[in-house]
Design an enzyme around this catalytic site. Structure first.
Site: not given
Ligand code: IMP
Ligand code: MG
Length: 184
Positions: A106, A110, A162
């Site tokens: 995204d 990370t 999620d």
């Protein structure tokens, strides 16, 4: 938690399309890694379904390990530059051909920090396999060597991804209708 059908705006990638692409990626990876020294690293928790399915399509001998990271200072649906390891690898990656397996890139923060950290441990090679690429949101420049799908800037769930920790089990990737979502 609501039934997924009540928060689903549309199915973005259906099960058949996902599985076909995962099989293609597995075949490509099998071609590229003849070293017998391949280590798949799954970033918990979103990468789990993808890595499990991908691994079944990788025909060369390989190992698996798992790590978890979290970013502080961010909301639950965003990460920023401050990524912290919450669960480290069990294995020593020195001289291994490491392939990081992620559900989605995204902002890129990370993967950028995980790559930086793993590089210091001197793997023989270090590459990235991401199921989804939301390029419009990118803030950190990161390489994606194996990419499942490029997707638009929408919040998605299912197949590892999620919505407040739910719906990772769904066999497709769907777009969330945030108008209909009622957090507990
Ligand atoms: P990045 O650091 O911004 O690239 O974010 C990567 C992480 O944010 C992913 O591993 C996911 O856990 C989460 N994420 C980003 N976009 C989505 C989404 O659309 N649905 C669910 N999780 C997402
Ligand atoms: Mg994740």
């Amino acid at each position: 938690m609501q039934d997924y059908k009540d928060v689903l705006a549309e199915i973005l990638i259906d099960e058949k399309t996902l599985q076909k692409r995962v099989a293609e990626l597995g075949a490509e990876i099998s071609e590229d890694y003849q070293s017998g020294n391949l280590l798949l690293i799954c970033i918990l928790r979103g990468g789990v379904p993808f890595m499990v399915d991908l691994s079944r399509h990788i025909t060369v001998p390989h190992m698996m390990d798992f790590m978890a990271v979290s970013s502080y200072g961010a909301g639950s649906r965003e990460s920023n530059g401050n990524v912290r390891v919450t669960l480290d690898l069990q294995m020593n990656i020195k001289d291994k051909d490491v392939l990081l397996v992620e559900d989605i890139v995204d902002s890129g923060h990370t993967i950028a920090s995980v790559l930086g950290m793993l590089e210091t441990r001197q793997p023989a090679s270090l590459k990235v396999c991401a199921l989804l690429d939301k390029a419009e949101r990118r803030e950190a420049v990161v390489p994606i060597h194996y990419r499942g799908f490029s997707i638009p800037n929408k919040f998605v769930f299912g197949y590892g991804l999620d919505l407040d920790e739910y719906y990772r089990n769904l066999p497709f990737v769907g777009v969330v209708d945030l108008q209909k979502y009622r957090p507990d």
